[in-house]
Design an enzyme around this catalytic site. Structure first.
Site, mmCIF file in Angstrom:
data_model
loop_
_atom_site.group_PDB
_atom_site.id
_atom_site.type_symbol
_atom_site.label_atom_id
_atom_site.label_comp_id
_atom_site.label_asym_id
_atom_site.label_seq_id
_atom_site.Cartn_x
_atom_site.Cartn_y
_atom_site.Cartn_z
ATOM 1 N N LYS A 132 0.836 -1.197 0.000
ATOM 2 C CA LYS A 132 0.000 0.000 0.000
ATOM 3 C C LYS A 132 0.878 1.258 0.000
ATOM 4 O O LYS A 132 0.610 2.226 -0.705
ATOM 5 C CB LYS A 132 -0.853 -0.004 1.271
ATOM 6 C CG LYS A 132 -2.345 -0.080 1.028
ATOM 7 C CD LYS A 132 -3.039 0.052 2.366
ATOM 8 C CE LYS A 132 -4.450 -0.461 2.304
ATOM 9 N NZ LYS A 132 -5.012 -0.621 3.657
ATOM 10 N N THR A 168 -14.422 4.746 13.665
ATOM 11 C CA THR A 168 -15.726 4.553 14.297
ATOM 12 C C THR A 168 -15.616 3.386 15.262
ATOM 13 O O THR A 168 -15.321 2.262 14.848
ATOM 14 C CB THR A 168 -16.778 4.258 13.216
ATOM 15 O OG1 THR A 168 -16.775 5.345 12.288
ATOM 16 C CG2 THR A 168 -18.161 4.110 13.815
ATOM 17 N N GLU A 187 -14.602 10.838 12.127
ATOM 18 C CA GLU A 187 -14.661 11.226 10.711
ATOM 19 C C GLU A 187 -16.104 11.166 10.241
ATOM 20 O O GLU A 187 -16.888 10.365 10.744
ATOM 21 C CB GLU A 187 -13.784 10.288 9.874
ATOM 22 C CG GLU A 187 -14.150 8.799 9.966
ATOM 23 C CD GLU A 187 -15.169 8.332 8.943
ATOM 24 O OE1 GLU A 187 -15.553 9.137 8.088
ATOM 25 O OE2 GLU A 187 -15.597 7.164 9.028
ATOM 26 N N LEU A 239 -16.930 11.082 6.581
ATOM 27 C CA LEU A 239 -16.735 11.094 5.130
ATOM 28 C C LEU A 239 -17.835 10.327 4.422
ATOM 29 O O LEU A 239 -18.259 9.278 4.876
ATOM 30 C CB LEU A 239 -15.409 10.407 4.774
ATOM 31 C CG LEU A 239 -14.162 10.927 5.434
ATOM 32 C CD1 LEU A 239 -12.943 10.314 4.754
ATOM 33 C CD2 LEU A 239 -14.126 12.435 5.354
ATOM 34 N N PRO A 297 -37.156 5.950 -1.314
ATOM 35 C CA PRO A 297 -37.436 4.533 -1.168
ATOM 36 C C PRO A 297 -36.661 3.731 -2.213
ATOM 37 O O PRO A 297 -36.297 4.263 -3.253
ATOM 38 C CB PRO A 297 -38.942 4.445 -1.422
ATOM 39 C CG PRO A 297 -39.276 5.664 -2.222
ATOM 40 C CD PRO A 297 -38.300 6.721 -1.830
ATOM 41 N N CYS A 339 -20.188 0.816 5.949
ATOM 42 C CA CYS A 339 -20.419 1.581 7.179
ATOM 43 C C CYS A 339 -21.787 1.339 7.815
ATOM 44 O O CYS A 339 -21.883 0.786 8.899
ATOM 45 C CB CYS A 339 -20.245 3.063 6.910
ATOM 46 S SG CYS A 339 -18.550 3.471 6.479
ATOM 47 N N LYS A 360 -23.492 1.930 -3.948
ATOM 48 C CA LYS A 360 -24.143 3.189 -4.335
ATOM 49 C C LYS A 360 -23.425 3.738 -5.553
ATOM 50 O O LYS A 360 -22.317 3.289 -5.873
ATOM 51 C CB LYS A 360 -24.143 4.187 -3.182
ATOM 52 C CG LYS A 360 -22.765 4.661 -2.770
ATOM 53 C CD LYS A 360 -22.903 5.785 -1.749
ATOM 54 C CE LYS A 360 -21.535 6.335 -1.369
ATOM 55 N NZ LYS A 360 -21.622 7.390 -0.369
#
Lengths: 443, 437
Positions: A41, A128, A158, A160, A262, A270, A333
């Site tokens: 990474k 979180t 956070e 975001l 809806p 999350c 999404k």
């Protein structure tokens, strides 16, 4: 404030949150070192590559690397040496088979960093976490750090949204500072000075309240989504139209139209995990009943997925087996390549399991989907997967799906049948073009 | 020629609607079966506390545009558009709504309807009611299908009823024909630019229940967070502030405290779940039972906090209660959290003295066993603990020194998170509140 007064920052963890935070803080003029235990990474980031899809971030990474204000390392000693304020941005995934969240990365970050902390500094949690974690980590820090109580812990959750992470970091709705001393508040104010200068509202509070803000916000959003989807269930039982209903409700500004759409419901890394972890933690501290409504929120959300499959089955005359189903959307999404707990892929896989011949297309999440679910078949465009389909199912409301013309899709499908899982299409236009159109919660 | 309107039922909703429609320039005839109510209204007297309404009522009585009657025959003869505004209370011992007043109005009115007219339901009803009443209307009216039904739910907030009628957020028209839509658009045209949602019967019926279900859910959401804060040592008022900056959430109805009450929210969410059960969709609204329970637990927690403030027992202790109405600027005590707490403390042996700026007479009539005072200071005189249970402005504005001078002990429990904690603690008060350390 002159540059000399800016605290030097480190960011522990360079996943979605950490990389965004490190890059954005460097873009504001801070000297930032980002740390990850994964050398692969670090190499990618060092060479200017953002390992996930986020608009605007690759450009900002290139700029900040060039400025020399952003560096990456795998060495805790280097991070400890550099930083006046250390942000912990590691993930807290759901534990396999449990509703609780897995804090081992957070603990590992503190245990990795603390032994190198030999001077006064502030460690700031952004992840979180279950309420009470900060108090425990605070004790751990003092115990493990050579500087002892000179090292303080603060919590700064956070907020975001994927697809808007840069903007949400640089121009947040508000900053929440969970602190136990005035010194910690001042250090945080220094670490966010350019953002505070924009007039960003700040809520200064204690550690448990700061921890709760993020889970409470996500719980509210999940509740609002499931609320309108519960109304969709009622509409289905009464012949009412949940779109009209949502519109009528949205004019009431005590309710508001945000998150009142809806459809197929929420997913991602999350909301589902956060509400489950919240319910689990509430049980642990003896107030499980306070948030037991979240289990209903979760159940409503899951039922939308099975209801979508029911609609597909109804359109196909009761049988999925052997039918060609075109699935538009894989990401949880639009404007994201994230497929964690994606309703779209859940629906696609279930239909595949029921014997349907499923083909999936998504503008950004295809690689992730293919890697995780090699058993599904994939196409190169909406038109490609819709070719000869017996039914088309819209599962993620990407703009390019909204803009599909019914006439164009008619050319390639075997049957003009569509299930709109996101209320993304104009029902009347599709019906006028000879399509059988079905959507959740609408006649 | 403009339509002539009638309003059936002159309770809170009907009286407001009749007076406001007359204010818009319509000829309005309002009916009630209660002769004494009609006589009072004719004299310009309102049976309810609602700011600004009495002036509107009197102005339109004087102008002659607004009249009252007890005769269905007269109403049927007069009106082109009939608004049905009767109550749909909770059935005794059940969660379901009692729609018998609605049926009674339709059964009484319909036999006189011998020409084209529109009957418009405004009451909050279980979904499916409109379709049933539409059939009944056509069956009973001599005009048959010329007597058409529409549904146009009300969205009044007590304390703002005149404004909400004359400047609504939106108008919802549940209609079965373009004719019905046109008539209602004409009726509401004098309101100017207002968003109008035109839909079918069941959707129109659902809007009000759904809106109230959302508001109840939002209130109980933040109160559930208060329960978590109490267990985790957090501060729910700061949590609420942090959440309200997120405009996907918003600060409206996000004030933690003693929860909701009144004649609408509790009854509406119960009736909504009862109807969902009947429809076989009970699982969809199971969360509303949790919402109800969170709300009721706040009252128990309030009694608990008051008890803790007194060292564990209410027996023979003087307790001042500020507030009886279910919310400020109202004299409504139906399912009032404040009175519920006061009554419970009295049952546990507390010597309760209560004051409310508007709801005192209603409270005294319903609960004669409680002690009452004519001011906050009188109620607090000699008290060992003061409980703020309805956030009237005059309580929020109380001076801790003035109150401190009359109490026996400076102990206050703020059931509405309405007071400034620093100010009160600074004045030597033991200040406690729901969801705060």
């Amino acid at each position: 404030m002159s540059d000399a007064e800016l605290p030097r920052l480190t960011v522990i963890g360079t996943g979605y949150l950490g990389a965004t935070h490190a890059i954005c803080m460097a873009s504001l003029g801070y000297d930032v070192v980002g740390l990850d235990v994964d050398p692969g990474k670090i190499r990618k980031l060092q060479s200017g590559e953002v390992p996930f899809f986020e608009p605007g971030l690759p450009e900002l990474l290139a700029k900040t690397l060039e400025s020399g204000r952003l560096r990456f390392t795998t060495s805790y000693a280097e991070a400890a040496e550099h930083g006046d304020v250390h942000f912990i941005c590691v993930g807290t995934p759901q534990q396999p088979g449990l509703d609780a969240c897995d804090l081992s990365y957070v603990d590992a970050a503190v245990r990795g960093l603390a032994p190198h902390l030999t001077r006064r500094c502030l460690v700031v949690g952004k992840s979180t976490v279950p309420v009470g974690t900060a108090a425990r980590l605070s004790g751990l820090l003092t115990e493990l750090a050579p500087a002892g109580a000179e090292v303080e812990l603060a919590w700064n959750p956070e907020f975001l949204r994927e697809g808007f992470a840069v903007d949400d970091t640089l121009r947040p709705d508000r900053l929440v500072f969970g602190v136990t001393t005035e010194w910690a508040r001042e250090r945080l104010a220094a670490a966010f000075a350019p953002i505070l200068d924009l007039g960003t509202p700040t809520v200064v509070t204690d550690l448990p309240t700061a921890e709760l803000v993020k889970v409470a916000a996500n719980s509210f959003l999940a509740t609002k989504i499931s609320y309108i989807n519960a109304m969709a269930e009622i509409c289905e039982a009464t012949g009412a139209d949940v779109r009209d209903l949502a519109q009528a409700l949205a004019y009431d500004d005590r309710i508001g139209g945000r998150f009142l759409q809806p459809g197929l419901g929420f997913g991602g890394g999350c909301l589902p995990k956060d509400i489950r972890a919240f319910a689990y933690r509430a049980e642990e501290i003896g107030v499980g009943q306070a948030v037991s409504f979240l289990r209903e929120v979760d159940a409503i959300n899951r039922r939308r997925r099975s209801r979508t499959i029911d609609l597909v089955r109804e359109l196909l005359g009761g049988q999925l087996n052997g039918q060609r189903v075109a699935c538009l959307g894989a990401a949880f999404k639009p404007n994201s390549d994230d497929i964690r707990d994606a309703p779209a892929l859940d629906v696609a896989r279930t239909m595949h399991g029921l014997g349907a011949n499923v083909r999936v297309y998504d503008p950004a999440a295809l690689d992730n989907a293919r890697r995780t679910y090699p058993e599904l078949r994939y196409g190169t465009s909406a038109m490609d997967v819709a070719r000869d389909a017996d039914v088309v199912v819209l599962l993620t409301e990407w703009a390019e799906f909204r803009e599909i013309q019914p006439e164009a899709l008619s050319e390639v499908v075997a049957h003009r049948r569509i299930v709109d899982g996101r209320h993304a299409l104009d029902r009347d236009a599709w019906r006028a073009a000879g399509w059988e159109y079905r959507a959740l919660g609408r006649p | 020629m403009p339509y002539r309107l009638t309003v059936l039922g002159t309770g809170y909703l009907g009286a407001t609607h009749a007076a406001c429609m007359a204010e818009l320039g319509f000829e309005v005839l309002a009916l009630d079966v209660d002769q004494s109510k009609i006589e009072r209204l004719r004299r310009g007297e309102l049976p309810i506390h609602e700011p600004g309404l009495e002036e509107v009522l009197r102005r339109n009585l004087d102008s002659g545009r607004l009249r009252f009657t007890t005769s269905y025959e007269e109403v049927a003869k007069f009106g082109d558009v009939h608004f049905v505004c009767v109550g749909t209370p909770q059935k005794k011992g059940e969660r379901a709504a009692d729609v018998s007043y609605l049926d009674a109005v339709v059964e009484s009115l319909a036999p006189y309807l011998d020409r084209e007219c529109l009957v418009v339901g405004k009451s909050t009803v279980p979904v499916g009611t409109a379709e049933r009443l539409a059939d009944k209307l056509v069956r009973l009216a001599p005009a048959g299908a010329q007597a058409e039904l529409a549904w146009n739910p009300e969205f009044l907030r007590e304390g703002f009823a005149v404004r909400d009628t004359l400047q609504p957020d939106r108008i919802v028209l549940g209609v079965a024909s373009e004719r019905a839509e046109k008539i209602l658009r004409d009726v509401y045209a004098p309101l100017g630019e207002v968003p109008i949602v035109v839909t079918d019967f069941p959707t129109a019926e659902l809007v009000k229940s759904a809106a109230n279900a959302f508001l109840a859910t939002k209130i109980s959401f933040i109160n559930a967070m208060a329960e978590v804060c109490e267990a985790a040592g957090g501060d729910v008022t700061q949590l609420s502030a942090a959440l309200s900056y997120d405009d996907r959430i918003g600060g409206r109805y996000l004030n933690p405290g003693l929860g909701f009450g009144g004649g609408c929210l509790p009854k509406d969410i119960r009736a909504f779940t009862a109807r969902a059960d009947e429809l076989g969709a009970g699982h969809a609204l199971a969360f509303l039972r949790e919402v109800d329970e969170i709300n009721l637990r706040r009252r128990a927690r309030m009694v608990g906090l008051a008890g803790e403030a007194l060292g564990g027992s209410f027996g023979g202790r003087r307790v001042a209660v500020l507030g009886a109405a279910f919310k400020p600027n109202s004299d409504d005590i139906r399912d009032s959290p404040a009175l519920d707490v006061a009554v419970k403390i009295a049952e546990l042996g507390g010597l309760v003295t209560l004051y409310d700026p508007a709801a005192l007479a209603n409270a005294r009539a319903a609960h004669p066993q409680l002690g009452y005072a004519e001011s906050a200071l009188e109620a607090a005189s000699g008290a060992e603990v003061v409980l703020l249970l309805t956030e009237w402005q005059e309580f929020v504005a109380l001076d801790p020194e003035d109150l401190g001078a009359v109490v026996a002990a400076r102990v206050i429990v703020d059931g509405r998170n309405a007071l400034d904690v620093e100010t009160w603690r600074g004045a030597g008060w033991d200040y406690r509140a729901l969801g705060r350390p």
